[in-house]
Design a protein around this motif. Structure first.
Motif, PDB file in Angstrom:
ATOM      1  N   VAL A   1       0.848  -1.187   0.000  1.00  0.00           N
ATOM      2  CA  VAL A   1       0.000   0.000   0.000  1.00  0.00           C
ATOM      3  C   VAL A   1       0.887   1.241   0.000  1.00  0.00           C
ATOM      4  CG1 VAL A   1      -0.173   0.143   2.523  1.00  0.00           C
ATOM      5  CG2 VAL A   1      -1.989   1.115   1.113  1.00  0.00           C
ATOM      6  N   ILE A   2       0.366   2.317  -0.580  1.00  0.00           N
ATOM      7  CA  ILE A   2       1.058   3.607  -0.580  1.00  0.00           C
ATOM      8  C   ILE A   2       0.137   4.637   0.056  1.00  0.00           C
ATOM      9  CG2 ILE A   2       2.064   5.450  -1.988  1.00  0.00           C
ATOM     10  CD1 ILE A   2       2.620   3.296  -4.130  1.00  0.00           C
ATOM     11  N   VAL A   3       0.637   5.343   1.045  1.00  0.00           N
ATOM     12  CA  VAL A   3      -0.096   6.425   1.708  1.00  0.00           C
ATOM     13  C   VAL A   3       0.740   7.680   1.538  1.00  0.00           C
ATOM     14  CG1 VAL A   3      -0.982   7.291   3.901  1.00  0.00           C
ATOM     15  CG2 VAL A   3      -1.104   4.841   3.393  1.00  0.00           C
ATOM     16  N   MET A   4       0.158   8.741   0.974  1.00  0.00           N
ATOM     17  CA  MET A   4       0.994   9.922   0.736  1.00  0.00           C
ATOM     18  C   MET A   4       0.201  11.215   0.784  1.00  0.00           C
ATOM     19  SD  MET A   4       1.886   9.432  -3.318  1.00  0.00           S
ATOM     20  CE  MET A   4       0.664   8.694  -4.419  1.00  0.00           C
ATOM     21  N   ASN A   5       0.916  12.246   1.210  1.00  0.00           N
ATOM     22  CA  ASN A   5       0.389  13.597   1.192  1.00  0.00           C
ATOM     23  C   ASN A   5       0.229  14.031  -0.260  1.00  0.00           C
ATOM     24  OD1 ASN A   5      -0.091  16.397   1.585  1.00  0.00           O
ATOM     25  ND2 ASN A   5       1.087  16.338   3.486  1.00  0.00           N
ATOM     26  N   GLN A   6      -0.883  14.667  -0.575  1.00  0.00           N
ATOM     27  CA  GLN A   6      -1.067  15.175  -1.931  1.00  0.00           C
ATOM     28  C   GLN A   6       0.000  16.207  -2.279  1.00  0.00           C
ATOM     29  OE1 GLN A   6      -2.408  14.689  -4.642  1.00  0.00           O
ATOM     30  NE2 GLN A   6      -2.472  16.649  -5.708  1.00  0.00           N
ATOM     31  N   VAL A   7       0.436  16.976  -1.282  1.00  0.00           N
ATOM     32  CA  VAL A   7       1.422  18.029  -1.527  1.00  0.00           C
ATOM     33  C   VAL A   7       2.816  17.477  -1.235  1.00  0.00           C
ATOM     34  CG1 VAL A   7       2.171  20.360  -0.943  1.00  0.00           C
ATOM     35  CG2 VAL A   7      -0.269  19.782  -0.883  1.00  0.00           C
TER      36      VAL A   7
ATOM     37  N   SER B   1      -1.273  13.002  -6.543  1.00  0.00           N
ATOM     38  CA  SER B   1      -2.124  12.515  -7.628  1.00  0.00           C
ATOM     39  C   SER B   1      -1.317  12.255  -8.893  1.00  0.00           C
ATOM     40  CB  SER B   1      -3.253  13.510  -7.909  1.00  0.00           C
ATOM     41  OG  SER B   1      -2.742  14.784  -8.237  1.00  0.00           O
ATOM     42  N   ALA B   2      -0.248  13.025  -9.119  1.00  0.00           N
ATOM     43  CA  ALA B   2       0.610  12.780 -10.277  1.00  0.00           C
ATOM     44  C   ALA B   2       1.325  11.438 -10.142  1.00  0.00           C
ATOM     45  CB  ALA B   2       1.629  13.911 -10.433  1.00  0.00           C
ATOM     46  N   VAL B   3       1.780  11.138  -8.926  1.00  0.00           N
ATOM     47  CA  VAL B   3       2.409   9.839  -8.684  1.00  0.00           C
ATOM     48  C   VAL B   3       1.396   8.717  -8.917  1.00  0.00           C
ATOM     49  CG1 VAL B   3       3.486   8.359  -6.947  1.00  0.00           C
ATOM     50  CG2 VAL B   3       4.087  10.787  -7.059  1.00  0.00           C
ATOM     51  N   ALA B   4       0.172   8.895  -8.386  1.00  0.00           N
ATOM     52  CA  ALA B   4      -0.871   7.876  -8.556  1.00  0.00           C
ATOM     53  C   ALA B   4      -1.195   7.667 -10.026  1.00  0.00           C
ATOM     54  CB  ALA B   4      -2.123   8.282  -7.784  1.00  0.00           C
ATOM     55  N   ASP B   5      -1.246   8.757 -10.799  1.00  0.00           N
ATOM     56  CA  ASP B   5      -1.520   8.655 -12.231  1.00  0.00           C
ATOM     57  C   ASP B   5      -0.473   7.794 -12.938  1.00  0.00           C
ATOM     58  OD1 ASP B   5      -3.808  10.131 -12.189  1.00  0.00           O
ATOM     59  OD2 ASP B   5      -2.871  12.008 -12.815  1.00  0.00           O
ATOM     60  N   MET B   6       0.780   7.960 -12.552  1.00  0.00           N
ATOM     61  CA  MET B   6       1.855   7.194 -13.186  1.00  0.00           C
ATOM     62  C   MET B   6       1.808   5.731 -12.769  1.00  0.00           C
ATOM     63  SD  MET B   6       5.019   9.890 -12.900  1.00  0.00           S
ATOM     64  CE  MET B   6       4.871  11.556 -13.561  1.00  0.00           C
ATOM     65  N   LEU B   7       1.528   5.494 -11.500  1.00  0.00           N
ATOM     66  CA  LEU B   7       1.512   4.124 -11.002  1.00  0.00           C
ATOM     67  C   LEU B   7       0.392   3.302 -11.629  1.00  0.00           C
ATOM     68  CD1 LEU B   7       2.150   4.756  -7.194  1.00  0.00           C
ATOM     69  CD2 LEU B   7       3.771   3.835  -8.850  1.00  0.00           C
ATOM     70  N   VAL B   8      -0.757   3.931 -11.865  1.00  0.00           N
ATOM     71  CA  VAL B   8      -1.924   3.183 -12.316  1.00  0.00           C
ATOM     72  C   VAL B   8      -1.802   2.710 -13.762  1.00  0.00           C
ATOM     73  CG1 VAL B   8      -3.349   5.058 -13.239  1.00  0.00           C
ATOM     74  CG2 VAL B   8      -4.441   3.149 -12.043  1.00  0.00           C
ATOM     75  N   VAL B   9      -0.869   3.269 -14.528  1.00  0.00           N
ATOM     76  CA  VAL B   9      -0.707   2.837 -15.918  1.00  0.00           C
ATOM     77  C   VAL B   9       0.476   1.889 -16.096  1.00  0.00           C
ATOM     78  CG1 VAL B   9      -1.772   4.922 -16.824  1.00  0.00           C
ATOM     79  CG2 VAL B   9       0.701   4.867 -16.498  1.00  0.00           C
ATOM     80  N   MET B  10       1.203   1.612 -15.021  1.00  0.00           N
ATOM     81  CA  MET B  10       2.335   0.687 -15.106  1.00  0.00           C
ATOM     82  C   MET B  10       1.885  -0.709 -14.698  1.00  0.00           C
ATOM     83  SD  MET B  10       5.406   2.947 -13.419  1.00  0.00           S
ATOM     84  CE  MET B  10       5.723   4.630 -13.956  1.00  0.00           C
ATOM     85  N   PRO B  11       2.175  -1.721 -15.505  1.00  0.00           N
ATOM     86  CA  PRO B  11       1.697  -3.081 -15.213  1.00  0.00           C
ATOM     87  C   PRO B  11       2.090  -3.590 -13.831  1.00  0.00           C
ATOM     88  CG  PRO B  11       2.608  -2.963 -17.431  1.00  0.00           C
ATOM     89  CD  PRO B  11       2.930  -1.655 -16.769  1.00  0.00           C
ATOM     90  N   ASN B  12       3.289  -3.260 -13.369  1.00  0.00           N
ATOM     91  CA  ASN B  12       3.770  -3.802 -12.099  1.00  0.00           C
ATOM     92  C   ASN B  12       3.262  -3.049 -10.875  1.00  0.00           C
ATOM     93  OD1 ASN B  12       5.222  -5.798 -13.401  1.00  0.00           O
ATOM     94  ND2 ASN B  12       7.133  -4.621 -13.433  1.00  0.00           N
ATOM     95  N   THR B  13       2.654  -1.879 -11.080  1.00  0.00           N
ATOM     96  CA  THR B  13       2.226  -1.076  -9.932  1.00  0.00           C
ATOM     97  C   THR B  13       0.748  -0.692  -9.969  1.00  0.00           C
ATOM     98  OG1 THR B  13       2.886   0.979 -11.055  1.00  0.00           O
ATOM     99  CG2 THR B  13       4.526  -0.079  -9.636  1.00  0.00           C
TER     100      THR B  13
END
Length: 266
Positions: A193-199, A206-218
């Protein structure tokens, strides 16, 4: 402080069984818990609760003791295994003081006094689910090991109590102070799991989440975002198809932990 839970489908919501003969309380608590992201099934008696268990597998039963008919104690007797242990985690609702002494021979996970503060109930529900994961519903791949969490937080006054709490719940927590650090660690280490401050510096949450959701391994890693202002999250949309919930809590580390307890899922 606000939170957004990323990637939660209806199937992933944690299921609770709430048993109480007080219709008003049943509606109030079930609506509150549903708003907080739980899937709540209700029953107005011990007998109805047993009927529900024929088709539903709850992660936690919230049980009132004083009910007509079978009552809470009668219900408990029907869900004990051969060792006298409840087949499900149980949180007892009671208006009696010192109710714990009545259960010296039965393993009950928690007690909360009626009338209860919904936020206190939320914290207790989250605590029990976290601490009982090792006994209920854990997969072969995760059983017997500590789960790994990446915490994206640059403020030590927030990070330290969160690390302490989640460590008690058998998480190995890695703290990353910048968005790119969270992204790199997630790709390399693939946490539970990843827990993170938006700022965050470098890349916001949200930018990190956007990148993670399109990568097969993450793409399947659960992500929880939090921020000091709900508007920050609402103005930071994630990619289409990634769902979530937003809730507001006070800006204290304890409240942050309480909301994350409810939001984190496997």
């Amino acid at each position: 402080m606000s939170l957004r839970r990323i990637g939660m489908s209806e199937e992933q919501k944690r299921k609770l069984l709430l048993i109480d003969d007080d219709t008003s309380l049943l509606v109030t608590l079930s609506d509150f818990l549903r708003f907080e992201g739980y899937d709540v099934v209700t029953a107005k008696s011990g007998e109805k609760g047993l009927e529900v268990l024929e088709t539903v597998e709850p992660e936690l039963i919230i049980l009132d003791m004083s009910m007509p008919g079978m009552g809470g104690i009668g219900f408990l007797k029907h869900i004990l295994d051969e060792k006298g242990k409840p087949l499900y985690p149980v949180l007892v609702l009671t208006a009696r003081a010192n109710m714990a002494e009545f259960f010296s021979d039965v393993e009950i996970d928690g007690f909360i006094a009626k009338p209860c503060d919904p936020q206190d109930l939320l914290m207790e529900v989250g605590r029990i689910i976290f601490l009982r994961r090792g006994d209920y519903g854990e997969t072969t791949s995760t059983a017997g090991r500590k789960r790994r969490m990446i915490l994206g937080e640059s403020d030590p006054s927030i990070a330290e109590p969160m690390v302490a709490w989640f460590s008690q719940c058998s998480y190995l927590v890695e703290v990353c102070g910048k968005g790119p650090e969270v992204l790199e660690s997630a790709i390399v280490n693939r946490p539970d799991v990843i827990v993170m401050n938006q700022v965050l510096e470098g890349l916001n949450g949200s930018a990190v989440a956007d990148m993670l959701v399109v990568m097969p391994n993450t793409k399947l890693i659960p992500v929880v975002l939090y921020a000091d202002d709900e508007i920050i999250l609402k103005n930071s949309p994630v990619k289409s198809g990634v769902g979530g919930i937003v809730a507001t809590v006070e800006t204290t580390a304890a409240d942050v932990v309480g909301k994350i307890v409810n939001a984190v899922f496997e």
